[in-house]
Motif scaffolding. Sequence first.
Motif, PDB file in Angstrom:
ATOM      1  N   GLY A 134       0.813  -1.204   0.000  1.00 36.35           N
ATOM      2  CA  GLY A 134       0.000   0.000   0.000  1.00 36.35           C
ATOM      3  C   GLY A 134       0.846   1.254   0.000  1.00 36.35           C
ATOM      4  N   LEU A 135       1.926   1.253   0.782  1.00 37.47           N
ATOM      5  CA  LEU A 135       2.823   2.409   0.792  1.00 37.47           C
ATOM      6  C   LEU A 135       3.572   2.545  -0.533  1.00 37.47           C
ATOM      7  CD1 LEU A 135       4.327   2.021   4.388  1.00 37.47           C
ATOM      8  CD2 LEU A 135       2.719   3.775   3.618  1.00 37.47           C
ATOM      9  N   ALA A 136       3.998   1.415  -1.085  1.00 40.15           N
ATOM     10  CA  ALA A 136       4.753   1.457  -2.347  1.00 40.15           C
ATOM     11  C   ALA A 136       3.890   1.920  -3.504  1.00 40.15           C
ATOM     12  CB  ALA A 136       5.334   0.073  -2.642  1.00 40.15           C
ATOM     13  N   ALA A 137       2.600   1.593  -3.464  1.00 42.96           N
ATOM     14  CA  ALA A 137       1.698   1.944  -4.571  1.00 42.96           C
ATOM     15  C   ALA A 137       1.514   3.444  -4.709  1.00 42.96           C
ATOM     16  CB  ALA A 137       0.341   1.272  -4.353  1.00 42.96           C
ATOM     17  N   GLU A 138       1.858   4.205  -3.673  1.00 44.34           N
ATOM     18  CA  GLU A 138       1.696   5.654  -3.736  1.00 44.34           C
ATOM     19  C   GLU A 138       2.821   6.332  -4.508  1.00 44.34           C
ATOM     20  OE1 GLU A 138       1.536   6.861   0.292  1.00 44.34           O
ATOM     21  OE2 GLU A 138      -0.362   5.814   0.739  1.00 44.34           O
ATOM     22  N   SER A 139       3.875   5.593  -4.872  1.00 46.93           N
ATOM     23  CA  SER A 139       5.014   6.176  -5.584  1.00 46.93           C
ATOM     24  C   SER A 139       4.870   5.970  -7.093  1.00 46.93           C
ATOM     25  CB  SER A 139       6.315   5.543  -5.101  1.00 46.93           C
ATOM     26  OG  SER A 139       6.394   4.192  -5.526  1.00 46.93           O
ATOM     27  N   ASP A 140       5.743   6.634  -7.858  1.00 47.63           N
ATOM     28  CA  ASP A 140       5.720   6.500  -9.314  1.00 47.63           C
ATOM     29  C   ASP A 140       6.284   5.170  -9.778  1.00 47.63           C
ATOM     30  OD1 ASP A 140       4.649   9.056  -9.537  1.00 47.63           O
ATOM     31  OD2 ASP A 140       6.633  10.011  -9.620  1.00 47.63           O
ATOM     32  N   ASP A 141       7.138   4.572  -8.962  1.00 41.77           N
ATOM     33  CA  ASP A 141       7.750   3.285  -9.315  1.00 41.77           C
ATOM     34  C   ASP A 141       7.527   2.318  -8.153  1.00 41.77           C
ATOM     35  OD1 ASP A 141       9.238   1.151 -10.157  1.00 41.77           O
ATOM     36  OD2 ASP A 141      11.117   2.256 -10.438  1.00 41.77           O
ATOM     37  N   PRO A 142       6.326   1.692  -8.077  1.00 40.57           N
ATOM     38  CA  PRO A 142       5.985   0.850  -6.920  1.00 40.57           C
ATOM     39  C   PRO A 142       6.981  -0.271  -6.648  1.00 40.57           C
ATOM     40  CG  PRO A 142       4.039   1.298  -8.230  1.00 40.57           C
ATOM     41  CD  PRO A 142       5.209   1.798  -9.030  1.00 40.57           C
ATOM     42  N   ALA A 143       7.457  -0.944  -7.706  1.00 39.27           N
ATOM     43  CA  ALA A 143       8.348  -2.086  -7.496  1.00 39.27           C
ATOM     44  C   ALA A 143       9.652  -1.649  -6.828  1.00 39.27           C
ATOM     45  CB  ALA A 143       8.640  -2.776  -8.821  1.00 39.27           C
ATOM     46  N   THR A 144      10.233  -0.549  -7.333  1.00 41.76           N
ATOM     47  CA  THR A 144      11.486  -0.062  -6.758  1.00 41.76           C
ATOM     48  C   THR A 144      11.278   0.427  -5.327  1.00 41.76           C
ATOM     49  OG1 THR A 144      12.297   0.597  -8.936  1.00 41.76           O
ATOM     50  CG2 THR A 144      13.356   1.611  -7.015  1.00 41.76           C
ATOM     51  N   HIS A 145      10.177   1.146  -5.119  1.00 40.42           N
ATOM     52  CA  HIS A 145       9.900   1.672  -3.780  1.00 40.42           C
ATOM     53  C   HIS A 145       9.639   0.539  -2.787  1.00 40.42           C
ATOM     54  CE1 HIS A 145       9.009   4.501  -0.734  1.00 40.42           C
ATOM     55  NE2 HIS A 145       7.693   4.387  -0.770  1.00 40.42           N
ATOM     56  N   LEU A 146       8.979  -0.537  -3.238  1.00 41.93           N
ATOM     57  CA  LEU A 146       8.722  -1.679  -2.369  1.00 41.93           C
ATOM     58  C   LEU A 146      10.034  -2.327  -1.946  1.00 41.93           C
ATOM     59  CD1 LEU A 146       6.753  -3.615  -0.999  1.00 41.93           C
ATOM     60  CD2 LEU A 146       6.636  -4.914  -3.138  1.00 41.93           C
ATOM     61  N   ALA A 147      10.969  -2.454  -2.888  1.00 41.00           N
ATOM     62  CA  ALA A 147      12.266  -3.040  -2.554  1.00 41.00           C
ATOM     63  C   ALA A 147      13.008  -2.169  -1.546  1.00 41.00           C
ATOM     64  CB  ALA A 147      13.101  -3.205  -3.822  1.00 41.00           C
ATOM     65  N   GLU A 148      12.914  -0.851  -1.710  1.00 49.06           N
ATOM     66  CA  GLU A 148      13.574   0.059  -0.770  1.00 49.06           C
ATOM     67  C   GLU A 148      12.944  -0.044   0.620  1.00 49.06           C
ATOM     68  OE1 GLU A 148      13.029   3.760  -2.708  1.00 49.06           O
ATOM     69  OE2 GLU A 148      14.702   3.501  -4.109  1.00 49.06           O
ATOM     70  N   LEU A 149      11.611  -0.087   0.646  1.00 51.77           N
ATOM     71  CA  LEU A 149      10.925  -0.217   1.937  1.00 51.77           C
ATOM     72  C   LEU A 149      11.306  -1.518   2.633  1.00 51.77           C
ATOM     73  CD1 LEU A 149       7.304   1.013   1.085  1.00 51.77           C
ATOM     74  CD2 LEU A 149       8.890   2.074   2.708  1.00 51.77           C
ATOM     75  N   ALA A 150      11.307  -2.604   1.858  1.00 55.57           N
ATOM     76  CA  ALA A 150      11.629  -3.904   2.432  1.00 55.57           C
ATOM     77  C   ALA A 150      13.046  -3.910   2.998  1.00 55.57           C
ATOM     78  CB  ALA A 150      11.476  -4.995   1.378  1.00 55.57           C
ATOM     79  N   THR A 151      13.970  -3.286   2.297  1.00 56.17           N
ATOM     80  CA  THR A 151      15.359  -3.238   2.756  1.00 56.17           C
ATOM     81  C   THR A 151      15.477  -2.519   4.091  1.00 56.17           C
ATOM     82  OG1 THR A 151      16.165  -3.248   0.469  1.00 56.17           O
ATOM     83  CG2 THR A 151      17.690  -2.484   2.171  1.00 56.17           C
ATOM     84  N   ASP A 152      14.737  -1.416   4.240  1.00 56.21           N
ATOM     85  CA  ASP A 152      14.809  -0.622   5.465  1.00 56.21           C
ATOM     86  C   ASP A 152      13.963  -1.195   6.601  1.00 56.21           C
ATOM     87  OD1 ASP A 152      16.489   1.178   4.237  1.00 56.21           O
ATOM     88  OD2 ASP A 152      14.884   2.548   3.644  1.00 56.21           O
ATOM     89  N   VAL A 153      12.811  -1.740   6.235  1.00 59.53           N
ATOM     90  CA  VAL A 153      11.820  -2.107   7.250  1.00 59.53           C
ATOM     91  C   VAL A 153      11.983  -3.530   7.775  1.00 59.53           C
ATOM     92  CG1 VAL A 153       9.349  -2.472   7.645  1.00 59.53           C
ATOM     93  CG2 VAL A 153      10.135  -0.442   6.412  1.00 59.53           C
TER      94      VAL A 153
END
Length: 324
Positions: free
Chosen positions: A96-115
């Motif tokens: 849900g958080l990643a879907a708010e960005s322009d590049d959901p797949a990349t943002h999801l990977a970044e979130l997963a790395t941090d979270v």
Amino acid sequence: MEAFLLGEAPGLTQHEVAARAGVPLEDAMALWHQLGFPHHSDEDRAFAESDVEALRLASDLVRMGILPPEQQAALVRTWGRSYARLAEWQASLLVGLAAESDDPATHLAELATDVLPRVEALQTYVWRRHLANASQHLLEDGAAITIGEAETSVCFVDIVGYTAQSRRLDGAELVAWVDGFEQDTTTLVVDHGGQVIKTIGDEVLFTVADPAAAVQIALALTARGDDEDDPFPAVRVGIAHGAVVRRLGDVFGSTVNAASRLTSAARPGSVLVDAGVHEALVARDEDGEPEEQDGAAWRFRRLRRISAKGFRNLEAWRVRAHEM
């Protein structure tokens, strides 16, 4: 993303995993089914070295007697269901958080790395804390260790008018309303030394060793539900005290059934208790008859026996706070 979440890219078949772990394939497949993992064909390279290590660890636990064959399936299923629900919620949050960005797949990977490392560490911390608490409770109650049964109070708290309210609220409002009910109930239960066993939509089931604490919790919850200025919902409560069998985080037995039947029979805003609670909390004279006490915290009123499934004549008392 799959490679990141698993720690490595899958490249092994189920046959290769079982062979490397030294576990019969049928045992490995049974374990995966019990955990709720999806089925794979013999040719699918859907497994990784982490699956090999997990099979080895499971085999070690069986060999050590921690996972006896007659209990293994039930324990592993409980494990799988618990983590599946947790993972689904966590994945929904991240996606849900990643879907708010322009590049959901990349943002999801970044979130997963941090979270995820932080979430993993917190899950281990919570598990160890609960393990310590559970171990202490069991050590204090030798009967629970030897025969799996202990004397405790079982309580159901049921929201009044849940169906009607669920029709009036939209999805987000309903979730917030139920979350508030569960959170406030859990806080009160824990503060009184109890344990929430499970939540079932509009109902919470908890246990507490001391029947007096169970009544205190119940009356506090019904008082909040009766307060028009308090967003806490109106509730009805049933409490029974007696022998309970604990298994895999759940409770079973006649005492649990009695508490459920009392809850169903209770009027909105009321607390019904069984003979076990009444016996434990009401003072008696030399002849064994109940006697009124000046300054007593509660007043009990005996009701007509309740006919319910599994109980021909269930004794019941309504308990109220004594108005000083």
